[in-house]
Design a protein around this motif. Sequence first.
Motif, PDB file in Angstrom:
ATOM      1  N   THR A   1    -103.517 -48.225   7.153  1.00  3.26           N
ATOM      2  CA  THR A   1    -102.665 -49.408   7.213  1.00  3.26           C
ATOM      3  C   THR A   1    -102.792 -50.196   5.922  1.00  3.26           C
ATOM      4  O   THR A   1    -103.896 -50.428   5.450  1.00  3.26           O
ATOM      5  CB  THR A   1    -103.069 -50.294   8.406  1.00  3.26           C
ATOM      6  OG1 THR A   1    -103.134 -49.466   9.561  1.00  3.26           O
ATOM      7  CG2 THR A   1    -102.061 -51.409   8.620  1.00  3.26           C
ATOM      8  N   VAL A   2    -101.664 -50.601   5.386  1.00  7.38           N
ATOM      9  CA  VAL A   2    -101.730 -51.327   4.126  1.00  7.38           C
ATOM     10  C   VAL A   2    -101.427 -52.820   4.247  1.00  7.38           C
ATOM     11  O   VAL A   2    -101.701 -53.565   3.331  1.00  7.38           O
ATOM     12  CB  VAL A   2    -100.806 -50.714   3.046  1.00  7.38           C
ATOM     13  CG1 VAL A   2    -101.200 -49.289   2.751  1.00  7.38           C
ATOM     14  CG2 VAL A   2     -99.352 -50.786   3.456  1.00  7.38           C
ATOM     15  N   ASP A   3    -100.853 -53.261   5.353  1.00  6.07           N
ATOM     16  CA  ASP A   3    -100.672 -54.712   5.474  1.00  6.07           C
ATOM     17  C   ASP A   3    -100.789 -55.169   6.923  1.00  6.07           C
ATOM     18  O   ASP A   3    -100.945 -54.352   7.841  1.00  6.07           O
ATOM     19  CB  ASP A   3     -99.369 -55.180   4.820  1.00  6.07           C
ATOM     20  CG  ASP A   3     -98.141 -54.864   5.655  1.00  6.07           C
ATOM     21  OD1 ASP A   3     -98.273 -54.373   6.796  1.00  6.07           O
ATOM     22  OD2 ASP A   3     -97.027 -55.101   5.165  1.00  6.07           O
TER      23      ASP A   3
ATOM     24  N   GLU B   1     -99.469 -46.452   4.604  1.00  4.83           N
ATOM     25  CA  GLU B   1     -99.312 -45.704   3.365  1.00  4.83           C
ATOM     26  C   GLU B   1     -98.042 -44.850   3.371  1.00  4.83           C
ATOM     27  O   GLU B   1     -97.453 -44.589   2.341  1.00  4.83           O
ATOM     28  CB  GLU B   1    -100.547 -44.806   3.239  1.00  4.83           C
ATOM     29  CG  GLU B   1    -100.835 -44.281   1.872  1.00  4.83           C
ATOM     30  CD  GLU B   1    -102.220 -43.661   1.851  1.00  4.83           C
ATOM     31  OE1 GLU B   1    -102.316 -42.455   2.137  1.00  4.83           O
ATOM     32  OE2 GLU B   1    -103.186 -44.395   1.586  1.00  4.83           O
ATOM     33  N   HIS B   2     -97.633 -44.397   4.556  1.00  7.66           N
ATOM     34  CA  HIS B   2     -96.486 -43.485   4.670  1.00  7.66           C
ATOM     35  C   HIS B   2     -95.163 -44.209   4.857  1.00  7.66           C
ATOM     36  O   HIS B   2     -94.138 -43.779   4.348  1.00  7.66           O
ATOM     37  CB  HIS B   2     -96.697 -42.536   5.848  1.00  7.66           C
ATOM     38  CG  HIS B   2     -98.082 -41.973   5.894  1.00  7.66           C
ATOM     39  ND1 HIS B   2     -99.047 -42.452   6.740  1.00  7.66           N
ATOM     40  CD2 HIS B   2     -98.648 -40.997   5.166  1.00  7.66           C
ATOM     41  CE1 HIS B   2    -100.181 -41.781   6.541  1.00  7.66           C
ATOM     42  NE2 HIS B   2     -99.971 -40.893   5.593  1.00  7.66           N
ATOM     43  N   TYR B   3     -95.174 -45.273   5.650  1.00  8.84           N
ATOM     44  CA  TYR B   3     -93.937 -46.002   5.978  1.00  8.84           C
ATOM     45  C   TYR B   3     -94.160 -47.478   5.697  1.00  8.84           C
ATOM     46  O   TYR B   3     -94.876 -48.152   6.431  1.00  8.84           O
ATOM     47  CB  TYR B   3     -93.565 -45.785   7.448  1.00  8.84           C
ATOM     48  CG  TYR B   3     -93.278 -44.338   7.766  1.00  8.84           C
ATOM     49  CD1 TYR B   3     -92.054 -43.765   7.421  1.00  8.84           C
ATOM     50  CD2 TYR B   3     -94.240 -43.540   8.366  1.00  8.84           C
ATOM     51  CE1 TYR B   3     -91.796 -42.430   7.679  1.00  8.84           C
ATOM     52  CE2 TYR B   3     -93.995 -42.192   8.626  1.00  8.84           C
ATOM     53  CZ  TYR B   3     -92.770 -41.650   8.285  1.00  8.84           C
ATOM     54  OH  TYR B   3     -92.521 -40.325   8.532  1.00  8.84           O
ATOM     55  N   HIS B   4     -93.540 -47.949   4.630  1.00  9.43           N
ATOM     56  CA  HIS B   4     -93.818 -49.335   4.247  1.00  9.43           C
ATOM     57  C   HIS B   4     -92.580 -50.048   3.719  1.00  9.43           C
ATOM     58  O   HIS B   4     -92.654 -50.831   2.787  1.00  9.43           O
ATOM     59  CB  HIS B   4     -94.960 -49.389   3.224  1.00  9.43           C
ATOM     60  CG  HIS B   4     -94.875 -48.324   2.179  1.00  9.43           C
ATOM     61  ND1 HIS B   4     -93.968 -48.360   1.152  1.00  9.43           N
ATOM     62  CD2 HIS B   4     -95.570 -47.170   2.053  1.00  9.43           C
ATOM     63  CE1 HIS B   4     -94.133 -47.271   0.412  1.00  9.43           C
ATOM     64  NE2 HIS B   4     -95.073 -46.530   0.934  1.00  9.43           N
ATOM     65  N   GLN B   5     -91.445 -49.763   4.349  1.00 12.39           N
ATOM     66  CA  GLN B   5     -90.273 -50.565   4.056  1.00 12.39           C
ATOM     67  C   GLN B   5     -90.323 -51.853   4.887  1.00 12.39           C
ATOM     68  O   GLN B   5     -91.134 -51.981   5.796  1.00 12.39           O
ATOM     69  CB  GLN B   5     -88.997 -49.784   4.386  1.00 12.39           C
ATOM     70  CG  GLN B   5     -88.809 -48.591   3.452  1.00 12.39           C
ATOM     71  CD  GLN B   5     -87.684 -47.678   3.886  1.00 12.39           C
ATOM     72  OE1 GLN B   5     -86.925 -47.999   4.795  1.00 12.39           O
ATOM     73  NE2 GLN B   5     -87.579 -46.550   3.228  1.00 12.39           N
ATOM     74  N   THR B   6     -89.419 -52.763   4.558  1.00 10.01           N
ATOM     75  CA  THR B   6     -89.392 -54.056   5.255  1.00 10.01           C
ATOM     76  C   THR B   6     -89.399 -53.882   6.766  1.00 10.01           C
ATOM     77  O   THR B   6     -90.086 -54.607   7.483  1.00 10.01           O
ATOM     78  CB  THR B   6     -88.120 -54.838   4.854  1.00 10.01           C
ATOM     79  OG1 THR B   6     -88.015 -54.798   3.431  1.00 10.01           O
ATOM     80  CG2 THR B   6     -88.192 -56.287   5.309  1.00 10.01           C
TER      81      THR B   6
ATOM     82  N   ALA C   1     -96.955 -49.550  24.929  1.00 14.79           N
ATOM     83  CA  ALA C   1     -97.508 -48.662  23.908  1.00 14.79           C
ATOM     84  C   ALA C   1     -96.919 -48.911  22.526  1.00 14.79           C
ATOM     85  O   ALA C   1     -97.130 -48.126  21.611  1.00 14.79           O
ATOM     86  CB  ALA C   1     -97.280 -47.202  24.310  1.00 14.79           C
ATOM     87  N   ILE C   2     -96.174 -49.990  22.379  1.00 10.78           N
ATOM     88  CA  ILE C   2     -95.579 -50.325  21.082  1.00 10.78           C
ATOM     89  C   ILE C   2     -96.014 -51.735  20.708  1.00 10.78           C
ATOM     90  O   ILE C   2     -95.928 -52.648  21.531  1.00 10.78           O
ATOM     91  CB  ILE C   2     -94.030 -50.301  21.140  1.00 10.78           C
ATOM     92  CG1 ILE C   2     -93.512 -49.006  21.770  1.00 10.78           C
ATOM     93  CG2 ILE C   2     -93.431 -50.552  19.760  1.00 10.78           C
ATOM     94  CD1 ILE C   2     -93.738 -47.757  20.951  1.00 10.78           C
ATOM     95  N   LEU C   3     -96.476 -51.910  19.490  1.00 12.31           N
ATOM     96  CA  LEU C   3     -96.867 -53.235  19.031  1.00 12.31           C
ATOM     97  C   LEU C   3     -95.929 -53.678  17.916  1.00 12.31           C
ATOM     98  O   LEU C   3     -95.760 -52.965  16.919  1.00 12.31           O
ATOM     99  CB  LEU C   3     -98.305 -53.208  18.499  1.00 12.31           C
ATOM    100  CG  LEU C   3     -98.831 -54.573  18.039  1.00 12.31           C
ATOM    101  CD1 LEU C   3     -99.293 -55.402  19.232  1.00 12.31           C
ATOM    102  CD2 LEU C   3     -99.966 -54.417  17.043  1.00 12.31           C
ATOM    103  N   CYS C   4     -95.307 -54.845  18.103  1.00 15.75           N
ATOM    104  CA  CYS C   4     -94.520 -55.423  17.014  1.00 15.75           C
ATOM    105  C   CYS C   4     -95.491 -55.993  15.988  1.00 15.75           C
ATOM    106  O   CYS C   4     -96.300 -56.862  16.307  1.00 15.75           O
ATOM    107  CB  CYS C   4     -93.591 -56.516  17.548  1.00 15.75           C
ATOM    108  SG  CYS C   4     -92.767 -57.409  16.210  1.00 15.75           S
ATOM    109  N   GLY C   5     -95.418 -55.498  14.769  1.00 14.60           N
ATOM    110  CA  GLY C   5     -96.350 -55.935  13.725  1.00 14.60           C
ATOM    111  C   GLY C   5     -96.098 -57.359  13.260  1.00 14.60           C
ATOM    112  O   GLY C   5     -96.963 -57.980  12.656  1.00 14.60           O
TER     113      GLY C   5
ATOM    114  N   PHE D   1     -86.056 -53.379  13.785  1.00 17.23           N
ATOM    115  CA  PHE D   1     -86.839 -52.144  13.705  1.00 17.23           C
ATOM    116  C   PHE D   1     -86.100 -51.137  12.838  1.00 17.23           C
ATOM    117  O   PHE D   1     -84.873 -51.121  12.799  1.00 17.23           O
ATOM    118  CB  PHE D   1     -87.054 -51.551  15.090  1.00 17.23           C
ATOM    119  CG  PHE D   1     -87.892 -52.400  16.009  1.00 17.23           C
ATOM    120  CD1 PHE D   1     -88.890 -53.236  15.516  1.00 17.23           C
ATOM    121  CD2 PHE D   1     -87.692 -52.359  17.380  1.00 17.23           C
ATOM    122  CE1 PHE D   1     -89.678 -54.007  16.367  1.00 17.23           C
ATOM    123  CE2 PHE D   1     -88.465 -53.135  18.246  1.00 17.23           C
ATOM    124  CZ  PHE D   1     -89.456 -53.953  17.730  1.00 17.23           C
ATOM    125  N   ASN D   2     -86.840 -50.293  12.186  1.00 19.13           N
ATOM    126  CA  ASN D   2     -86.242 -49.288  11.304  1.00 19.13           C
ATOM    127  C   ASN D   2     -85.488 -48.230  12.121  1.00 19.13           C
ATOM    128  O   ASN D   2     -86.105 -47.511  12.896  1.00 19.13           O
ATOM    129  CB  ASN D   2     -87.357 -48.628  10.486  1.00 19.13           C
ATOM    130  CG  ASN D   2     -86.800 -47.746   9.394  1.00 19.13           C
ATOM    131  OD1 ASN D   2     -85.649 -47.319   9.461  1.00 19.13           O
ATOM    132  ND2 ASN D   2     -87.603 -47.474   8.392  1.00 19.13           N
TER     133      ASN D   2
END
Length: 104
Positions: free
Chosen positions: A8-10, A16-21, A62-66, A90-91
Amino acid sequence: MPTIYGLTVDEETRCEHYHQTEDVIAIKFKCCSKYYPCYKCHQACADHSMKRWGKHEFDQYAILCGVCKTELTIYQYLNSNKCPACAAPFNPGCANHYHLYFDL
Ligand SMILES: [Zn+2]
Ligand SMILES: [Zn+2]
Ligand SMILES: [Zn+2]
C-alpha cells in the motif's frame, strides 16, 4: 479502520499496482479475511493462493472505501459506481477483475 496489507502506498488504499485517483477500495479476501488493495498485493504478500467469494456470500462486508473507511457489502459494491457513504467514484476498470475476487 481495519489493517490493510500489501504494498500500500497511501492512506486511501492505493497500492503499488493501482494508484489512480479512483483506485480507492480495498478488498477483504475470503481465504484469509485480510484486506488488500488488489490481488497482486495478495499474491506478493500472502503465503497461499486466493479464494473467491461465492454468490451466496455477497452480503458479507468485504469492501473498504479508502476515502471514508466505510465497509460495504460485496453486493453494494457491485451495484454502485461510487461509494454510497461518501460518493467517492470507484474505478470502472475494476470490473475487468471482478471474476478474480467474486464468483459471479
Ligand atoms: Zn488470502
Ligand atoms: Zn496492489
Ligand atoms: Zn466512501
